[in-house]
Motif scaffolding. Structure first.
Motif, PDB file in Angstrom:
ATOM      1  N   ARG A  21       0.814  -1.221   0.000  1.00 51.73           N
ATOM      2  CA  ARG A  21       0.000   0.000   0.000  1.00 51.73           C
ATOM      3  C   ARG A  21       0.847   1.269   0.000  1.00 51.73           C
ATOM      4  O   ARG A  21       0.313   2.372   0.081  1.00 51.73           O
ATOM      5  CB  ARG A  21      -0.929  -0.011   1.220  1.00 51.73           C
ATOM      6  N   ASP A  22       2.174   1.139  -0.046  1.00 55.10           N
ATOM      7  CA  ASP A  22       3.034   2.321  -0.086  1.00 55.10           C
ATOM      8  C   ASP A  22       3.105   2.874  -1.507  1.00 55.10           C
ATOM      9  O   ASP A  22       2.948   2.140  -2.483  1.00 55.10           O
ATOM     10  CB  ASP A  22       4.440   1.963   0.406  1.00 55.10           C
ATOM     11  N   MET A  37      -6.028  -1.299  -3.401  1.00 50.88           N
ATOM     12  CA  MET A  37      -5.467  -0.303  -4.313  1.00 50.88           C
ATOM     13  C   MET A  37      -4.191  -0.832  -4.942  1.00 50.88           C
ATOM     14  O   MET A  37      -3.539  -1.759  -4.417  1.00 50.88           O
ATOM     15  CB  MET A  37      -5.167   1.003  -3.567  1.00 50.88           C
ATOM     16  N   ILE A  38      -3.859  -0.241  -6.086  1.00 52.41           N
ATOM     17  CA  ILE A  38      -2.601  -0.568  -6.781  1.00 52.41           C
ATOM     18  C   ILE A  38      -1.742   0.687  -6.774  1.00 52.41           C
ATOM     19  O   ILE A  38      -2.163   1.745  -7.251  1.00 52.41           O
ATOM     20  CB  ILE A  38      -2.870  -1.039  -8.217  1.00 52.41           C
ATOM     21  N   THR A  39      -0.561   0.578  -6.208  1.00 54.35           N
ATOM     22  CA  THR A  39       0.357   1.717  -6.119  1.00 54.35           C
ATOM     23  C   THR A  39       1.565   1.486  -7.032  1.00 54.35           C
ATOM     24  O   THR A  39       1.807   0.363  -7.488  1.00 54.35           O
ATOM     25  CB  THR A  39       0.835   1.910  -4.667  1.00 54.35           C
ATOM     26  N   ASP A  40       2.295   2.582  -7.267  1.00 52.19           N
ATOM     27  CA  ASP A  40       3.470   2.458  -8.134  1.00 52.19           C
ATOM     28  C   ASP A  40       4.547   1.580  -7.484  1.00 52.19           C
ATOM     29  O   ASP A  40       5.195   0.759  -8.152  1.00 52.19           O
ATOM     30  CB  ASP A  40       4.029   3.840  -8.475  1.00 52.19           C
ATOM     31  N   HIS A  47     -11.427  -1.491  -0.330  1.00 52.12           N
ATOM     32  CA  HIS A  47     -10.272  -0.711   0.108  1.00 52.12           C
ATOM     33  C   HIS A  47      -8.946  -1.235  -0.454  1.00 52.12           C
ATOM     34  O   HIS A  47      -7.892  -1.046   0.149  1.00 52.12           O
ATOM     35  CB  HIS A  47     -10.198  -0.671   1.645  1.00 52.12           C
ATOM     36  N   VAL A  76      -0.966   6.090  -5.446  1.00 54.97           N
ATOM     37  CA  VAL A  76      -2.071   5.220  -5.843  1.00 54.97           C
ATOM     38  C   VAL A  76      -2.336   5.370  -7.339  1.00 54.97           C
ATOM     39  O   VAL A  76      -2.604   6.463  -7.836  1.00 54.97           O
ATOM     40  CB  VAL A  76      -3.344   5.563  -5.046  1.00 54.97           C
ATOM     41  N   SER A 115      -7.684   2.621  -7.630  1.00 55.16           N
ATOM     42  CA  SER A 115      -8.426   2.234  -6.427  1.00 55.16           C
ATOM     43  C   SER A 115      -9.435   1.154  -6.787  1.00 55.16           C
ATOM     44  O   SER A 115     -10.127   1.242  -7.812  1.00 55.16           O
ATOM     45  CB  SER A 115      -9.153   3.447  -5.832  1.00 55.16           C
TER      46      SER A 115
END
Length: 253
Positions: A85-86, A98-101, A96, A89, A92
């Motif tokens: 989750r770091d 999510m896909i982050t870089d 809850h 984003v 979404s």
């Protein structure tokens, strides 16, 4: 994993290398993948593995293994990317999620490392007879014979168990069990009962093998019992030098 770990006879450059050189080369390739955080470097290691496999005449086997690992890697990639989750984003999702870089980069690197680190060991086993590998572990690395034998037996039993599992599945398929379902959980539910007959047949096979090696004087075997001499030639030094260069590049990059 049927056939992926069996020895393929040949007279290629890799086949002629000292078994210890091949073992060190495969370990260095694996370690270099985890030293570097650069995706392109890990991809280059995968390509290098395929080129080495082609030179040894096991290219088709490596491609089949790569395809098998890709199926497993997709599952790991999805799990990793959803739980990191770091970072920024990118997308979404419901629940809850999510896909982050950072999640995308970490998951991709994780999967590439899995592919790149698995292939060298399989390639090493494809071009090295088990007896040669066992002998060099005992003679050169001073590993007690019983531990080297246990390691070689574990590797040798993987394709045997895989073949037995395939035979059990074919027998169950003939009785009407459909294993070709696309439902992952249903397939797991169908496969779990097969572990019992596989476990029973494995124990019987291990007992038979233990009696066989004891009758052949297993506990009398020492470091000097081997009669083959594994010399280091120019190709071995060239290969080890190239592997050191790869590690250096992994550290620098």
């Amino acid at each position: 994993m049927t056939g992926f770990l069996d020895y393929v006879p040949g007279n290629s450059f890799l086949h002629r290398l000292n078994p210890l050189t091949k073992l060190l080369l495969s370990l260095i390739l694996c370690v270099s993948c985890f030293i570097s955080d650069l995706h392109l470097y890990v991809i280059a290691i995968i390509v290098l593995n395929l080129l080495l496999a082609a030179s040894a005449g096991v290219f088709n086997r490596s491609i089949r293994m790569l395809k098998a690992l890709l199926k497993f890697s997709v599952v790991l990639f999805v799990l990793q990317i959803l739980f990191v989750r770091d970072g920024i984003v990118l997308l979404s999702l419901p629940l809850h999620l999510m896909i982050t870089d950072k999640g995308l980069s970490f998951s991709l690197l994780f999967v590439l490392r899995l592919l790149a680190a698995t292939m060298p060991l399989a390639l090493m086993l494809s071009v090295t007879p088990m007896n040669d590998l066992s002998n060099v572990l005992v003679e050169r690395l001073r590993i007690p014979y019983k531990y080297a034998f246990a390691l070689m037996t574990a590797i040798r039993f993987i394709p045997i168990f895989s073949n037995e599992m395939a035979g059990i599945m074919e027998a169950q398929t003939a009785r009407g069990v459909e294993f070709d379902t696309k439902n992952f959980f249903k397939k797991i539910r169908l496969l779990l009962p097969l572990c019992v007959p596989l476990l029973i047949s494995s124990v019987k096979r291990i007992e038979g093998g233990a009696i066989s090696v004891e009758l052949r004087g297993f506990y009398c075997r020492k470091k000097g019992s081997g009669y083959k001499y594994y010399a280091f030639r120019s190709g071995d030094f060239i290969s080890l030098g190239a592997s050191v260069l790869l590690v250096t590049l992994a550290v620098i990059l």
